[in-house]
Enzyme design. Structure first.
Site, PDB file in Angstrom:
ATOM      1  N   ARG A 187       0.831  -1.221   0.000  1.00  0.00           N
ATOM      2  CA  ARG A 187       0.000   0.000   0.000  1.00  0.00           C
ATOM      3  C   ARG A 187       0.864   1.269   0.000  1.00  0.00           C
ATOM      4  O   ARG A 187       0.554   2.258   0.668  1.00  0.00           O
ATOM      5  CB  ARG A 187      -0.940   0.050   1.206  1.00  0.00           C
ATOM      6  CG  ARG A 187      -1.939  -1.047   1.273  1.00  0.00           C
ATOM      7  CD  ARG A 187      -2.954  -0.972   0.120  1.00  0.00           C
ATOM      8  NE  ARG A 187      -3.999  -1.945   0.320  1.00  0.00           N
ATOM      9  CZ  ARG A 187      -3.912  -3.233  -0.055  1.00  0.00           C
ATOM     10  NH1 ARG A 187      -2.840  -3.674  -0.687  1.00  0.00           N
ATOM     11  NH2 ARG A 187      -4.907  -4.063   0.174  1.00  0.00           N
ATOM     12  N   SER A 260     -11.138  -0.468   2.787  1.00  0.00           N
ATOM     13  CA  SER A 260     -10.382  -0.558   4.044  1.00  0.00           C
ATOM     14  C   SER A 260      -9.849   0.821   4.420  1.00  0.00           C
ATOM     15  O   SER A 260      -9.199   1.474   3.609  1.00  0.00           O
ATOM     16  CB  SER A 260      -9.192  -1.502   3.879  1.00  0.00           C
ATOM     17  OG  SER A 260      -9.662  -2.770   3.534  1.00  0.00           O
ATOM     18  N   GLU A 356      -5.422   4.457   5.105  1.00  0.00           N
ATOM     19  CA  GLU A 356      -5.131   4.240   3.679  1.00  0.00           C
ATOM     20  C   GLU A 356      -5.513   5.456   2.841  1.00  0.00           C
ATOM     21  O   GLU A 356      -4.749   5.877   1.983  1.00  0.00           O
ATOM     22  CB  GLU A 356      -5.927   3.035   3.161  1.00  0.00           C
ATOM     23  CG  GLU A 356      -5.130   1.754   3.109  1.00  0.00           C
ATOM     24  CD  GLU A 356      -5.859   0.666   2.322  1.00  0.00           C
ATOM     25  OE1 GLU A 356      -5.751  -0.479   2.742  1.00  0.00           O
ATOM     26  OE2 GLU A 356      -6.518   0.954   1.304  1.00  0.00           O
TER      27      GLU A 356
HETATM   28  C1  LIG Z   1     -15.654  -0.385  -1.796  1.00  0.00           C
HETATM   29  C2  LIG Z   1     -14.173  -0.115  -1.959  1.00  0.00           C
HETATM   30  C3  LIG Z   1     -13.295  -1.175  -2.040  1.00  0.00           C
HETATM   31  C4  LIG Z   1     -11.919  -0.938  -2.181  1.00  0.00           C
HETATM   32  N1  LIG Z   1     -11.091  -2.013  -2.259  1.00  0.00           N
HETATM   33  C5  LIG Z   1      -9.757  -1.825  -2.393  1.00  0.00           C
HETATM   34  C6  LIG Z   1      -8.868  -2.945  -2.469  1.00  0.00           C
HETATM   35  O1  LIG Z   1      -9.287  -4.107  -2.464  1.00  0.00           O
HETATM   36  N2  LIG Z   1      -7.540  -2.686  -2.576  1.00  0.00           N
HETATM   37  C7  LIG Z   1      -7.043  -1.430  -2.621  1.00  0.00           C
HETATM   38  O2  LIG Z   1      -5.820  -1.280  -2.729  1.00  0.00           O
HETATM   39  N3  LIG Z   1      -7.863  -0.340  -2.565  1.00  0.00           N
HETATM   40  C8  LIG Z   1      -9.198  -0.514  -2.451  1.00  0.00           C
HETATM   41  N4  LIG Z   1     -10.038   0.571  -2.369  1.00  0.00           N
HETATM   42  C9  LIG Z   1      -9.471   1.924  -2.387  1.00  0.00           C
HETATM   43  C10 LIG Z   1      -9.499   2.620  -3.783  1.00  0.00           C
HETATM   44  O3  LIG Z   1     -10.500   2.066  -4.596  1.00  0.00           O
HETATM   45  C11 LIG Z   1      -8.168   2.522  -4.515  1.00  0.00           C
HETATM   46  O4  LIG Z   1      -7.137   3.061  -3.732  1.00  0.00           O
HETATM   47  C12 LIG Z   1      -8.203   3.243  -5.869  1.00  0.00           C
HETATM   48  O5  LIG Z   1      -7.019   3.004  -6.582  1.00  0.00           O
HETATM   49  C13 LIG Z   1      -8.420   4.750  -5.750  1.00  0.00           C
HETATM   50  O6  LIG Z   1      -8.674   5.238  -7.048  1.00  0.00           O
HETATM   51  P1  LIG Z   1      -9.397   6.630  -7.301  1.00  0.00           P
HETATM   52  O7  LIG Z   1      -9.310   6.926  -8.753  1.00  0.00           O
HETATM   53  O8  LIG Z   1     -10.753   6.606  -6.719  1.00  0.00           O
HETATM   54  O9  LIG Z   1      -8.439   7.605  -6.503  1.00  0.00           O
HETATM   55  P2  LIG Z   1      -8.838   8.888  -5.664  1.00  0.00           P
HETATM   56  O10 LIG Z   1      -9.584   8.463  -4.454  1.00  0.00           O
HETATM   57  O11 LIG Z   1      -9.475   9.903  -6.515  1.00  0.00           O
HETATM   58  O12 LIG Z   1      -7.395   9.397  -5.231  1.00  0.00           O
HETATM   59  C14 LIG Z   1      -6.595   8.638  -4.353  1.00  0.00           C
HETATM   60  C15 LIG Z   1      -5.210   9.283  -4.253  1.00  0.00           C
HETATM   61  O13 LIG Z   1      -4.565   9.234  -5.516  1.00  0.00           O
HETATM   62  C16 LIG Z   1      -4.266  10.536  -5.997  1.00  0.00           C
HETATM   63  N5  LIG Z   1      -4.487  10.480  -7.448  1.00  0.00           N
HETATM   64  C17 LIG Z   1      -5.587  10.044  -8.099  1.00  0.00           C
HETATM   65  N6  LIG Z   1      -5.377  10.052  -9.418  1.00  0.00           N
HETATM   66  C18 LIG Z   1      -4.120  10.521  -9.614  1.00  0.00           C
HETATM   67  C19 LIG Z   1      -3.314  10.769 -10.759  1.00  0.00           C
HETATM   68  N7  LIG Z   1      -3.741  10.523 -12.008  1.00  0.00           N
HETATM   69  N8  LIG Z   1      -2.064  11.276 -10.581  1.00  0.00           N
HETATM   70  C20 LIG Z   1      -1.590  11.529  -9.333  1.00  0.00           C
HETATM   71  N9  LIG Z   1      -2.314  11.310  -8.212  1.00  0.00           N
HETATM   72  C21 LIG Z   1      -3.554  10.805  -8.350  1.00  0.00           C
HETATM   73  C22 LIG Z   1      -5.200  11.462  -5.254  1.00  0.00           C
HETATM   74  O14 LIG Z   1      -4.647  12.763  -5.177  1.00  0.00           O
HETATM   75  C23 LIG Z   1      -5.267  10.774  -3.916  1.00  0.00           C
HETATM   76  O15 LIG Z   1      -4.118  11.064  -3.165  1.00  0.00           O
HETATM   77  C24 LIG Z   1     -11.423   0.374  -2.237  1.00  0.00           C
HETATM   78  C25 LIG Z   1     -12.329   1.452  -2.160  1.00  0.00           C
HETATM   79  C26 LIG Z   1     -13.685   1.214  -2.030  1.00  0.00           C
HETATM   80  C27 LIG Z   1     -14.644   2.359  -1.968  1.00  0.00           C
END
Ligand SMILES: Cc1cc2nc3c(=O)[nH]c(=O)nc-3n(C[C@H](O)[C@H](O)[C@H](O)COP(=O)(O)OP(=O)(O)OC[C@H]3O[C@@H](n4cnc5c(N)ncnc54)[C@H](O)[C@@H]3O)c2cc1C
Length: 360
Positions: A187, A260, A356
């Protein structure tokens, strides 16, 4: 006008070809926690070409910029007085069908940052590529996956990342970071340590056509059996994992959450052994370098906090790691709950829990 200088009565949106600007925008539907927060300026970017100019303009105006993907790993505890750049850039390409020198046969594929991760996973599987099946149904965008090196069901995305293309905000240039430079760990990655420096524009994945499926994790085999699948292929594994996830995790469409909330803590092997001698049922996983990983869910549950609720902010009664917005919780209330959990676990076990999601 609130204390961030944002007037909540004046929403406006203006489209400029490759991006759309929303002044005084609600972020409620932009994060899966679904907490109320506003951005002074929210910009949906559809083509990367717009980014350097938008960043330059924000810098000239001395406004802080936050990058947002699908909002599934962010908790806003307050309004954002600067600019939120939401990346919506699209594009999926097979760059090299057969990569020489790879064990077996592999393809190199490139996905733009704004692609929806789960759609991309299914696109790779439809192209006969393996590797990402265990990461099916994780919400969010491709561009965010390297940030915390997303992981699930025994697989981490970093294993398959060949390189990350990013706009380096310190040099105002595009850089290509190979897997080693990304420093992937549990992570964790370079991007977490250099927060805000890199805006990820695309990710290249090296995906094998033949690879042993990883099925020995958390009910995957049982789910395949329940589906009547005898000999599984990668698509069946993705389907099985999606079914398990749908059953186990609250759906962010109806129940605000970010998956998480805490990482599994990594502590010294000595502390893990001392805790284990006191709490025989506590799960521990030995790591290299005299370290061990503990289960954050077990620690939270052992403190009696699974299902704990304060107003509309609560801990899921299904999954102790998932914090939930039961309706109208604010980000500050969810963060207060998270801190209560951290403090309780620290007092009882001497173990610090690290969140996280990005806490704004
Ligand atoms: C129901 C649920 C289940 C999940 N299960 C998992 C799992 O099994 N494993 C896991 O690892 N995670 C899990 N997650 C967490 C999440 O889905 C992941 O971390 C995902 O990769 C976040 O993507 P996002 O586009 O929504 O990022 P965001 O929430 O929009 O951003 C997250 C971070 O990344 C940065 N960011 C986003 N895009 C960029 C970019 N293009 N360039 C630079 N920085 C950027 C943002 O500034 C922020 O710091 C889960 C979340 C939910 C709601």
């Amino acid at each position: 006008m609130n204390d961030q200088g944002i007037d909540s009565n004046k929403p406006m949106a203006t489209a400029y070809g490759c991006y759309t600007v929303h002044e005084n925008a609600s972020l409620l539907d932009r994060t899966t926690f679904r907490v109320p927060a506003r951005a002074a300026t929210l910009i949906d970017v559809h083509e990367f070409d717009a980014v350097p100019g938008l960043l330059e303009e924000a810098a000239t105006q001395n406004r802080e910029v936050l990058i947002l993907g699908g909002g599934s790993n962010v908790l806003f505890t307050r309004d954002w007085p600067g600019v939120v750049l939401a990346l919506r850039t699209r594009g999926l390409d097979v760059i090299e069908q057969h990569v020489p020198g790879t064990p077996g046969d592999a393809a190199l594929v490139r996905a733009a940052a704004g692609e929806v991760w789960d759609d991309f996973v299914h696109w790779t599987l439809a192209h006969g590529l393996r590797g990402l099946e265990n990461l099916a149904l994780i919400p969010g965008s491709v561009g965010a996956t390297p940030i915390q090196n997303i992981g699930a069901y025994g697989v981490e995305v970093g294993e398959f990342v060949d390189a990350v293309s990013a706009y380096d905000r310190t040099t105002n240039s595009i850089v290509r970071l190979d897997r080693a430079a990304c420093a992937f760990a549990y992570r964790d990655s370079l991007f977490k340590h250099e927060s805000g420096r890199y805006l990820i524009t695309a990710v290249d994945f090296l995906l094998p056509r033949q690879r042993e499926l990883r099925l020995d994790y958390d009910g995957v085999r049982e789910e395949l059996a329940a589906m009547g699948v005898g000999v599984a292929d990668a698509r069946a594994v993705a389907h099985a994992i999606s079914r398990v996830r749908t059953r186990k995790l609250p759906d962010p469409v109806t129940t605000g959450n970010a998956g998480s909330f805490f990482k599994n803590p990594i502590v010294s092997a000595d502390l893990a052994a001392a805790l284990k001698s006191e709490y025989a049922r506590m799960p521990t996983w030995p790591l290299a370098d005299g370290l061990a990983k503990l289960s954050a869910a077990w620690l939270i549950e052992a403190c009696g906090l699974k299902g704990f609720r304060e107003g509309d902010a609560g801990v899921s009664d299904q999954h102790a790691l998932v914090l939930i917005n039961y309706g109208s919780a604010s980000g500050a209330q969810i963060w207060a709950l998270a801190r209560h959990i951290q403090q309780t676990v620290l007092t009882r076990f001497g173990v610090a829990l690290e969140p996280e999601p990005l806490i704004v």
